[in-house]
Design a protein around this motif. Structure first.
Motif, PDB file in Angstrom:
ATOM      1  N   TYR A   1      37.218  48.096  59.461  1.00  0.00           N
ATOM      2  CA  TYR A   1      38.473  47.334  59.369  1.00  0.00           C
ATOM      3  C   TYR A   1      38.321  46.320  58.251  1.00  0.00           C
ATOM      4  CZ  TYR A   1      39.683  48.910  64.156  1.00  0.00           C
ATOM      5  OH  TYR A   1      39.965  49.648  65.273  1.00  0.00           O
ATOM      6  N   ALA A   2      39.297  46.277  57.349  1.00  0.00           N
ATOM      7  CA  ALA A   2      39.273  45.288  56.274  1.00  0.00           C
ATOM      8  C   ALA A   2      40.655  44.656  56.151  1.00  0.00           C
ATOM      9  CB  ALA A   2      38.867  45.935  54.952  1.00  0.00           C
ATOM     10  N   SER A   3      40.689  43.431  55.660  1.00  0.00           N
ATOM     11  CA  SER A   3      41.970  42.761  55.448  1.00  0.00           C
ATOM     12  C   SER A   3      42.056  42.259  54.015  1.00  0.00           C
ATOM     13  CB  SER A   3      42.152  41.595  56.427  1.00  0.00           C
ATOM     14  OG  SER A   3      41.289  40.523  56.095  1.00  0.00           O
ATOM     15  N   PHE A   4      43.302  42.110  53.544  1.00  0.00           N
ATOM     16  CA  PHE A   4      43.572  41.704  52.165  1.00  0.00           C
ATOM     17  C   PHE A   4      44.731  40.713  52.150  1.00  0.00           C
ATOM     18  CE2 PHE A   4      41.648  45.825  52.119  1.00  0.00           C
ATOM     19  CZ  PHE A   4      40.867  45.895  50.980  1.00  0.00           C
ATOM     20  N   GLU A   5      44.717  39.867  51.162  1.00  0.00           N
ATOM     21  CA  GLU A   5      45.824  38.924  51.031  1.00  0.00           C
ATOM     22  C   GLU A   5      47.112  39.650  50.689  1.00  0.00           C
ATOM     23  OE1 GLU A   5      47.037  34.931  48.424  1.00  0.00           O
ATOM     24  OE2 GLU A   5      44.956  35.626  48.498  1.00  0.00           O
TER      25      GLU A   5
ATOM     26  N   ALA B   1      47.281  41.978  54.959  1.00  0.00           N
ATOM     27  CA  ALA B   1      47.357  43.434  54.934  1.00  0.00           C
ATOM     28  C   ALA B   1      46.103  44.008  55.583  1.00  0.00           C
ATOM     29  CB  ALA B   1      47.486  43.920  53.497  1.00  0.00           C
ATOM     30  N   SER B   2      46.231  45.200  56.143  1.00  0.00           N
ATOM     31  CA  SER B   2      45.138  45.806  56.898  1.00  0.00           C
ATOM     32  C   SER B   2      44.775  47.176  56.342  1.00  0.00           C
ATOM     33  CB  SER B   2      45.539  45.943  58.376  1.00  0.00           C
ATOM     34  OG  SER B   2      44.609  46.713  59.103  1.00  0.00           O
ATOM     35  N   LEU B   3      43.485  47.423  56.184  1.00  0.00           N
ATOM     36  CA  LEU B   3      42.952  48.751  55.863  1.00  0.00           C
ATOM     37  C   LEU B   3      42.030  49.158  56.993  1.00  0.00           C
ATOM     38  CD1 LEU B   3      41.480  50.021  52.495  1.00  0.00           C
ATOM     39  CD2 LEU B   3      40.211  50.343  54.620  1.00  0.00           C
ATOM     40  N   ARG B   4      42.186  50.413  57.463  1.00  0.00           N
ATOM     41  CA  ARG B   4      41.354  50.937  58.547  1.00  0.00           C
ATOM     42  C   ARG B   4      40.840  52.302  58.135  1.00  0.00           C
ATOM     43  NH1 ARG B   4      46.076  49.085  59.707  1.00  0.00           N
ATOM     44  NH2 ARG B   4      46.976  51.164  59.924  1.00  0.00           N
ATOM     45  N   ALA B   5      39.544  52.528  58.297  1.00  0.00           N
ATOM     46  CA  ALA B   5      38.973  53.792  57.852  1.00  0.00           C
ATOM     47  C   ALA B   5      37.892  54.260  58.812  1.00  0.00           C
ATOM     48  CB  ALA B   5      38.399  53.656  56.447  1.00  0.00           C
TER      49      ALA B   5
ATOM     50  N   ILE C   1      33.789  48.484  47.705  1.00  0.00           N
ATOM     51  CA  ILE C   1      35.168  48.695  47.247  1.00  0.00           C
ATOM     52  C   ILE C   1      36.081  47.594  47.773  1.00  0.00           C
ATOM     53  CG2 ILE C   1      37.179  50.209  47.517  1.00  0.00           C
ATOM     54  CD1 ILE C   1      35.181  52.578  47.515  1.00  0.00           C
ATOM     55  N   VAL C   2      35.935  47.262  49.048  1.00  0.00           N
ATOM     56  CA  VAL C   2      36.759  46.215  49.653  1.00  0.00           C
ATOM     57  C   VAL C   2      36.527  44.881  48.954  1.00  0.00           C
ATOM     58  CG1 VAL C   2      37.120  44.856  51.752  1.00  0.00           C
ATOM     59  CG2 VAL C   2      36.945  47.351  51.889  1.00  0.00           C
ATOM     60  N   ALA C   3      35.268  44.538  48.740  1.00  0.00           N
ATOM     61  CA  ALA C   3      34.947  43.259  48.089  1.00  0.00           C
ATOM     62  C   ALA C   3      35.496  43.216  46.667  1.00  0.00           C
ATOM     63  CB  ALA C   3      33.436  43.048  48.090  1.00  0.00           C
TER      64      ALA C   3
ATOM     65  N   ASP D   1      44.334  42.758  67.663  1.00  0.00           N
ATOM     66  CA  ASP D   1      42.926  43.053  67.449  1.00  0.00           C
ATOM     67  C   ASP D   1      42.401  42.011  66.468  1.00  0.00           C
ATOM     68  OD1 ASP D   1      40.437  44.148  66.431  1.00  0.00           O
ATOM     69  OD2 ASP D   1      41.057  46.099  67.203  1.00  0.00           O
ATOM     70  N   GLU D   2      41.280  41.400  66.792  1.00  0.00           N
ATOM     71  CA  GLU D   2      40.727  40.378  65.905  1.00  0.00           C
ATOM     72  C   GLU D   2      40.371  40.937  64.535  1.00  0.00           C
ATOM     73  OE1 GLU D   2      36.110  40.743  67.575  1.00  0.00           O
ATOM     74  OE2 GLU D   2      37.293  38.926  67.941  1.00  0.00           O
ATOM     75  N   ALA D   3      40.215  42.265  64.439  1.00  0.00           N
ATOM     76  CA  ALA D   3      39.902  42.876  63.159  1.00  0.00           C
ATOM     77  C   ALA D   3      41.148  43.122  62.307  1.00  0.00           C
ATOM     78  CB  ALA D   3      39.160  44.190  63.369  1.00  0.00           C
TER      79      ALA D   3
END
Length: 445
Positions: free
Chosen positions: A241-245, A289-293, A306-308, A281-283
């Motif tokens: 799980y990743a988040s983005f501005e 914005a949310s990315l889930r993989a 890639i996320v960083a 979900d805390e993730a």
């Protein structure tokens, strides 16, 4: 693209000589009274599916209602049911869990709904040959979990994990695993046991190319009662799980994540508004914005880089079959479901595909008022669900040309016709369903 906005003909239009009362008697003798249903509650339940996601289809409800529902408990009972229906000239619509989003299991011309959900046997698991054979009513969730005990996994399964195997093959198209293996009619199916609408109907076993015409065609040419599908060795999956501005950054990251090696099983992303409507979900932090993989453990480091590089934050890395299934249920049409649930009577969606979804994102979202895209990585392509504020069907379809001008391919989820290999399926059905009784009303008018 199919643009159907008019209701189907009224139930009972074909087969004026149908004998439903006689069929009820036949089925009661065959299955027993508890498995032959004519009460209003059962008939109403068999009249709907997941097409509530489409305000265009929802406005047409009811589009069809059966006169009887039956629930065979063995595969061997199905040919006898079909023989009785053919003899009485009663239309037959086969059905699994009814989770499809397009009205394809709603019996447009009434008749019999053949509920196959009791056919739940898993007949044979062969990791060495890379196949599993199971009955049409087994849930995809059950199948995936059973395979894990054999250190195996399905090539793919739908985001609606409660779907049945037969329902996914007849009505589905893609799902978790599509990035590697393509859609469910592109090599997933090794063999099918099918019942045709003949007066002497029996189970017909089909393999390879002979089985493919019955995949993603809604049971109009034959009823799938058993299937052999591809499996592969179980991988050590991680759910990232990743988040983005900003969702532009999240979507650009999806383009790169889906190319890592080993390839991911799934990669989805949403802007902050859609993400805020997903189950808490805390993730999936608020306002981001949310990315889930679902990625192989060996690729987690690549995904984190890639996320960083895209300015995102990895919120969680989780493992286990249940965690993978959870991420799957937040993909494909499910974000639209949660968006509509949070803001009823506001949203509709179009299925869209192409690199322009990322490269011309602002223009794509501007086609519809309030436009917000849910993005999926597929087999060498980007696709997703473009959500917009719903006003009228005409306004929804008016945006299609603008999307196509941007280089976006569009498929309408607001229709219930056969849309894959139509002419070939029609020719096939002429022989397998000579009386036109299998799920009638599915051809383009």
């Amino acid at each position: 693209m199919t643009r159907t906005t008019t209701p189907a003909p009224p139930p009972g239009a074909p087969a004026a000589d149908r004998d439903v009362a006689g069929l009820v008697d036949d089925l009661t003798a065959l299955l027993g009274p508890d498995l032959v249903l004519t009460d209003d509650r059962s008939l109403d339940k068999a009249s709907v599916d997941g097409s509530y996601l489409s305000p265009i289809l929802r406005a047409q409800w009811p589009i069809g209602r059966p006169e009887v529902v039956c629930r065979p408990t063995t595969v061997e009972q199905v040919p006898a049911v079909v023989r009785a229906a053919v003899r009485r000239r009663v239309p037959v619509t086969s059905r699994g869990k009814g989770t499809g989003n397009y009205g394809q299991v709603v019996p447009l011309h009434g008749g019999l709904v053949l509920d196959l959900t009791a056919l739940r046997g898993i007949d044979h698991v062969d990791p060495e040959a890379g196949v599993v054979t199971a009955e049409a009513g087994v849930r995809m969730l059950t199948l995936e979990k059973r395979l894990a005990a054999h250190d195996s996994q399905l090539w793919m399964y739908p985001s609606t994990v409660q779907s049945t195997l037969g329902g996914f093959l007849a009505g589905g198209s893609a799902g978790t695993g599509t990035i590697v293996h393509g859609r469910n009619h592109e090599g997933f199916v090794e063999a099918l046991d099918v019942v045709f609408a003949h007066e002497d109907a029996e189970i017909v076993h089909l393999e390879g190319a002979d089985a493919q015409p019955f995949v993603h065609t809604y049971g109009v040419a034959g009823i799938i009662v058993r299937a052999t599908v591809r499996i592969e060795p179980l991988q050590d999956w991680r759910c990232v799980y990743a988040s983005f501005e900003d969702h532009h950054d999240a979507f650009a990251a999806v383009q790169k994540v889906h190319r890592v090696s080993p390839a991911p099983r799934l990669c989805s992303a949403d802007g902050a508004h859609v993400a805020s409507c997903l189950p808490a979900d805390e993730a999936i932090p608020a306002g981001r914005a949310s990315l889930r993989a679902i990625v192989d453990a060996a690729a987690v480091g690549q995904v984190e880089q890639i996320v960083a590089a895209a300015g995102g934050v990895v919120e969680a890395v989780r493992r286990g079959v249940n965690e993978s299934i959870k991420v799957s249920t937040l993909s494909y049409n499910h974000p639209t479901h949660w968006l509509q649930k949070a803001e009823p009577d506001t949203w509709f969606h179009m299925e869209v595909q192409g690199d322009a979804l990322v490269e011309r994102l602002d223009e794509v979202e501007a086609v519809y008022p309030g436009g917000t895209l849910h993005l999926e990585a597929g087999h060498g392509r980007m696709f997703g669900m473009l959500n917009g504020h719903f006003t009228t069907a005409e306004a929804a379809y008016a945006g299609v040309a603008a999307l196509e001008d941007l280089g976006v391919r569009v498929h309408s989820p607001h229709q219930y016709r056969v849309d894959h290999g139509t002419e070939g399926v029609r020719a096939l059905a002429a022989g397998t369903d000579p009386y036109g009784l299998l799920n009638p009303g599915r051809w383009e008018s």
